[in-house]
Scaffold this motif. Structure first.
Motif, PDB file in Angstrom:
ATOM      1  N   LYS A   1       0.732  -1.206   0.070  1.00  0.00           N
ATOM      2  CA  LYS A   1      -0.028   0.018   0.053  1.00  0.00           C
ATOM      3  C   LYS A   1       0.865   1.185   0.084  1.00  0.00           C
ATOM      4  CE  LYS A   1      -4.259  -1.864   2.036  1.00  0.00           C
ATOM      5  NZ  LYS A   1      -5.212  -1.716   3.291  1.00  0.00           N
ATOM      6  N   TYR A   2       1.780   1.134   0.766  1.00  0.00           N
ATOM      7  CA  TYR A   2       2.936   2.385   0.649  1.00  0.00           C
ATOM      8  C   TYR A   2       3.673   2.489  -0.718  1.00  0.00           C
ATOM      9  CZ  TYR A   2       7.882   3.511   1.345  1.00  0.00           C
ATOM     10  OH  TYR A   2       9.271   3.814   1.128  1.00  0.00           O
ATOM     11  N   MET A   3       3.931   1.337  -1.022  1.00  0.00           N
ATOM     12  CA  MET A   3       4.567   1.417  -2.605  1.00  0.00           C
ATOM     13  C   MET A   3       3.789   2.059  -3.380  1.00  0.00           C
ATOM     14  SD  MET A   3       7.787   0.447  -2.399  1.00  0.00           S
ATOM     15  CE  MET A   3       8.388  -0.260  -3.957  1.00  0.00           C
ATOM     16  N   LYS A   4       2.395   1.599  -3.377  1.00  0.00           N
ATOM     17  CA  LYS A   4       1.279   1.897  -4.343  1.00  0.00           C
ATOM     18  C   LYS A   4       1.082   3.515  -4.441  1.00  0.00           C
ATOM     19  CE  LYS A   4      -2.903   0.994  -6.813  1.00  0.00           C
ATOM     20  NZ  LYS A   4      -3.144   2.346  -7.407  1.00  0.00           N
ATOM     21  N   SER A   5       1.309   4.040  -3.113  1.00  0.00           N
ATOM     22  CA  SER A   5       0.806   5.446  -2.705  1.00  0.00           C
ATOM     23  C   SER A   5       2.096   6.401  -3.382  1.00  0.00           C
ATOM     24  CB  SER A   5       0.830   5.723  -1.279  1.00  0.00           C
ATOM     25  OG  SER A   5       1.996   5.520  -0.506  1.00  0.00           O
ATOM     26  N   MET A   6       3.353   5.834  -3.681  1.00  0.00           N
ATOM     27  CA  MET A   6       4.379   6.602  -4.087  1.00  0.00           C
ATOM     28  C   MET A   6       4.073   7.189  -5.373  1.00  0.00           C
ATOM     29  SD  MET A   6       6.318   6.414  -1.607  1.00  0.00           S
ATOM     30  CE  MET A   6       7.566   7.428  -2.074  1.00  0.00           C
ATOM     31  N   VAL A   7       2.994   6.819  -6.100  1.00  0.00           N
ATOM     32  CA  VAL A   7       2.607   7.493  -7.401  1.00  0.00           C
ATOM     33  C   VAL A   7       2.343   8.885  -7.197  1.00  0.00           C
ATOM     34  CG1 VAL A   7       0.133   7.017  -7.378  1.00  0.00           C
ATOM     35  CG2 VAL A   7       1.536   7.230  -9.546  1.00  0.00           C
ATOM     36  N   ASN A   8       1.952   9.294  -5.842  1.00  0.00           N
ATOM     37  CA  ASN A   8       1.430  10.456  -5.362  1.00  0.00           C
ATOM     38  C   ASN A   8       2.890  11.630  -4.990  1.00  0.00           C
ATOM     39  OD1 ASN A   8      -1.361   9.896  -5.809  1.00  0.00           O
ATOM     40  ND2 ASN A   8      -1.291   8.827  -3.774  1.00  0.00           N
ATOM     41  N   TYR A   9       3.965  11.028  -5.280  1.00  0.00           N
ATOM     42  CA  TYR A   9       5.124  11.796  -4.716  1.00  0.00           C
ATOM     43  C   TYR A   9       5.971  12.181  -5.919  1.00  0.00           C
ATOM     44  CZ  TYR A   9       3.856  10.403   0.055  1.00  0.00           C
ATOM     45  OH  TYR A   9       3.362  10.490   1.339  1.00  0.00           O
ATOM     46  N   SER A  10       6.542  13.315  -5.717  1.00  0.00           N
ATOM     47  CA  SER A  10       7.485  13.638  -6.848  1.00  0.00           C
ATOM     48  C   SER A  10       8.546  12.781  -7.070  1.00  0.00           C
ATOM     49  CB  SER A  10       8.019  15.059  -6.453  1.00  0.00           C
ATOM     50  OG  SER A  10       8.801  14.938  -5.440  1.00  0.00           O
ATOM     51  N   HIS A  11       9.134  12.817  -8.281  1.00  0.00           N
ATOM     52  CA  HIS A  11      10.454  12.053  -8.594  1.00  0.00           C
ATOM     53  C   HIS A  11      11.303  12.180  -7.371  1.00  0.00           C
ATOM     54  CE1 HIS A  11      13.136   9.565 -10.840  1.00  0.00           C
ATOM     55  NE2 HIS A  11      13.809  10.492 -10.816  1.00  0.00           N
ATOM     56  N   ALA A  12      11.766  13.345  -7.270  1.00  0.00           N
ATOM     57  CA  ALA A  12      12.860  13.570  -6.093  1.00  0.00           C
ATOM     58  C   ALA A  12      12.408  12.981  -4.867  1.00  0.00           C
ATOM     59  CB  ALA A  12      12.764  15.168  -5.880  1.00  0.00           C
ATOM     60  N   GLU A  13      11.040  13.023  -4.540  1.00  0.00           N
ATOM     61  CA  GLU A  13      10.611  12.535  -3.080  1.00  0.00           C
ATOM     62  C   GLU A  13      10.842  11.009  -3.236  1.00  0.00           C
ATOM     63  OE1 GLU A  13       7.245  15.591  -1.354  1.00  0.00           O
ATOM     64  OE2 GLU A  13       6.601  14.293  -3.091  1.00  0.00           O
TER      65      GLU A  13
ATOM     66  N   ALA B   1      14.384  10.127  -2.712  1.00  0.00           N
ATOM     67  CA  ALA B   1      14.743  10.168  -1.379  1.00  0.00           C
ATOM     68  C   ALA B   1      14.490   9.222  -0.566  1.00  0.00           C
ATOM     69  CB  ALA B   1      14.439  11.708  -0.870  1.00  0.00           C
ATOM     70  N   ASP B   2      13.263   8.615  -0.761  1.00  0.00           N
ATOM     71  CA  ASP B   2      12.664   7.517   0.019  1.00  0.00           C
ATOM     72  C   ASP B   2      13.421   6.186  -0.290  1.00  0.00           C
ATOM     73  OD1 ASP B   2      10.308   6.232   1.293  1.00  0.00           O
ATOM     74  OD2 ASP B   2      10.331   5.204  -0.485  1.00  0.00           O
ATOM     75  N   ALA B   3      13.706   6.063  -1.548  1.00  0.00           N
ATOM     76  CA  ALA B   3      14.646   4.647  -1.967  1.00  0.00           C
ATOM     77  C   ALA B   3      16.033   4.931  -1.249  1.00  0.00           C
ATOM     78  CB  ALA B   3      14.648   4.715  -3.526  1.00  0.00           C
ATOM     79  N   ALA B   4      16.426   6.021  -1.105  1.00  0.00           N
ATOM     80  CA  ALA B   4      17.687   6.337  -0.542  1.00  0.00           C
ATOM     81  C   ALA B   4      17.883   5.934   0.895  1.00  0.00           C
ATOM     82  CB  ALA B   4      18.377   7.755  -0.852  1.00  0.00           C
ATOM     83  N   ARG B   5      16.706   6.271   1.602  1.00  0.00           N
ATOM     84  CA  ARG B   5      16.710   5.895   2.822  1.00  0.00           C
ATOM     85  C   ARG B   5      16.816   4.525   3.388  1.00  0.00           C
ATOM     86  NH1 ARG B   5      13.583  10.764   2.896  1.00  0.00           N
ATOM     87  NH2 ARG B   5      11.704   9.861   2.268  1.00  0.00           N
ATOM     88  N   LEU B   6      16.164   3.386   2.224  1.00  0.00           N
ATOM     89  CA  LEU B   6      16.235   1.996   2.283  1.00  0.00           C
ATOM     90  C   LEU B   6      17.929   1.686   2.220  1.00  0.00           C
ATOM     91  CD1 LEU B   6      15.033  -1.012   2.567  1.00  0.00           C
ATOM     92  CD2 LEU B   6      14.287  -0.519   0.073  1.00  0.00           C
ATOM     93  N   ALA B   7      18.249   2.372   1.058  1.00  0.00           N
ATOM     94  CA  ALA B   7      19.927   1.896   0.764  1.00  0.00           C
ATOM     95  C   ALA B   7      20.532   2.310   1.856  1.00  0.00           C
ATOM     96  CB  ALA B   7      20.087   2.627  -0.447  1.00  0.00           C
TER      97      ALA B   7
ATOM     98  N   CYS C   1      18.619   3.772  -6.813  1.00  0.00           N
ATOM     99  CA  CYS C   1      17.299   4.730  -6.192  1.00  0.00           C
ATOM    100  C   CYS C   1      16.521   5.379  -7.367  1.00  0.00           C
ATOM    101  CB  CYS C   1      17.907   5.633  -5.325  1.00  0.00           C
ATOM    102  SG  CYS C   1      18.669   5.097  -3.715  1.00  0.00           S
ATOM    103  N   GLU C   2      17.308   5.800  -8.159  1.00  0.00           N
ATOM    104  CA  GLU C   2      16.494   6.426  -9.637  1.00  0.00           C
ATOM    105  C   GLU C   2      15.825   5.562 -10.190  1.00  0.00           C
ATOM    106  OE1 GLU C   2      16.479   9.715 -10.769  1.00  0.00           O
ATOM    107  OE2 GLU C   2      17.646  10.762  -9.769  1.00  0.00           O
ATOM    108  N   LEU C   3      16.324   4.176 -10.333  1.00  0.00           N
ATOM    109  CA  LEU C   3      15.495   3.297 -11.002  1.00  0.00           C
ATOM    110  C   LEU C   3      14.341   2.876 -10.372  1.00  0.00           C
ATOM    111  CD1 LEU C   3      15.436   0.945 -13.235  1.00  0.00           C
ATOM    112  CD2 LEU C   3      16.874  -0.282 -11.778  1.00  0.00           C
TER     113      LEU C   3
END
Length: 290
Positions: A85-97, A100-106, A249-251
């Protein structure tokens, strides 16, 4: 002093178990356990859990009372990967956001990989997607029999991007090609052959075996073990180049906000075939031909 600290941790964390998404328990001197505690979500990653793991790992790296770390999960699974559900919600965020979110997992995975003390992962139930990244950052992995593994991202239109440096370092590109692309579910025997786990034990012996291994590690010199971990990282490095992190992260930021992944995630929630499955099953129209 250690005993008092252990008892305090156990009492406070047990009382807060319903609201604390990451529990810390000290079962014996020198041993610290962290428990993923979103059992109703199969301990799936969300931003809060990722942040808590990273903060806790950073603090325990400098904690003199922690000589061995055990990571485990409450409920039916160790971890099922990202909260969809969290992954699906990421469509509502900007590419930069998204980046940044992926970078936190990394960053969280890198903190686990660089942790100066031995890490034992005690896994059971489902170990899917991002959870395989966690176990590949651990030093010893013990699995309960009937544990199921899957690097499942492509099944949903996603990519195992951020975890890939750690997982490929552990299993090698030969097996990564298979498990990254098939997204198949495999058992502990296959996981052992893929170098994801070290031992399989009966489910009711999982934590007993983890504590036995921890006790064995406590007999070794802590400085020497830290230097040995550094030696292994030096000889078999996981890519740490900023360009690699930026690329992965960009990917995933681009992929998970795209139409294909959003369609796959929606199909999962609808308990329906993903759009590409439906389209591949369409029968050709018109009359024969060559």
């Amino acid at each position: 002093m250690t005993t008092a600290k252990k008892n305090t941790d156990k009492v406070s964390l047990t009382e807060g178990a319903d609201t604390d998404i990451l529990e810390i328990v000290r079962p014996a001197p020198g041993i610290t356990e962290i428990w993923l505690n979103r059992p109703d979500k199969h301990n799936a990653f969300n931003p809060e859990l990722i942040a808590r793991i990273h903060q806790t790992i950073t603090r325990l790296a400098a904690d003199a009372d922690t000589r061995v770390l055990i990571i485990a999960g409450r409920g039916k699974s160790f971890c099922s990967g990202a909260d969809l559900k969290y992954m699906k919600s990421m469509v509502n965020y900007s590419h930069a956001e998204n980046v940044a979110d992926a970078a936190r997992l990394a960053a969280m995975l890198r903190a686990l990989h660089d942790f100066p003390k031995p890490i034992i992962a005690a896994v059971h139930g489902n170990v899917f997607a991002g959870a395989t990244g966690m176990i590949c950052c651990s030093d010893l992995v013990v699995a309960a029999e009937n544990t199921r593994f899957s690097i499942s991202e492509v099944k949903l239109g996603l990519v195992p991007a951020v975890i890939s440096p750690f997982v490929i370092s552990r299993m090698g590109p030969h097996l990564a090609r298979r498990y990254f692309l098939t997204a198949e579910v495999f058992d502990t025997e296959a996981a052992s052959a893929a170098h994801l786990i070290h031992e399989t034990v009966a489910a009711d012996s999982l934590m007993t075996r983890a504590h036995e291994l921890a006790a064995q590690l406590l007999r070794n010199a802590p400085g020497a073990m830290a230097d040995t971990k550094n030696l292994i990282r030096y000889l078999v490095p996981v890519p740490k180049d900023a360009a690699v992190t930026e690329y992965t992260c960009e990917l995933i930021a681009r992929v998970r906000a795209a139409e294909e992944a959003q369609g796959g995630l929606q199909a999962f929630f609808d308990k329906a075939d993903a759009p590409w499955i439906a389209s591949s099953q369409k029968q050709p129209t018109g009359k024969g031909g060559n």
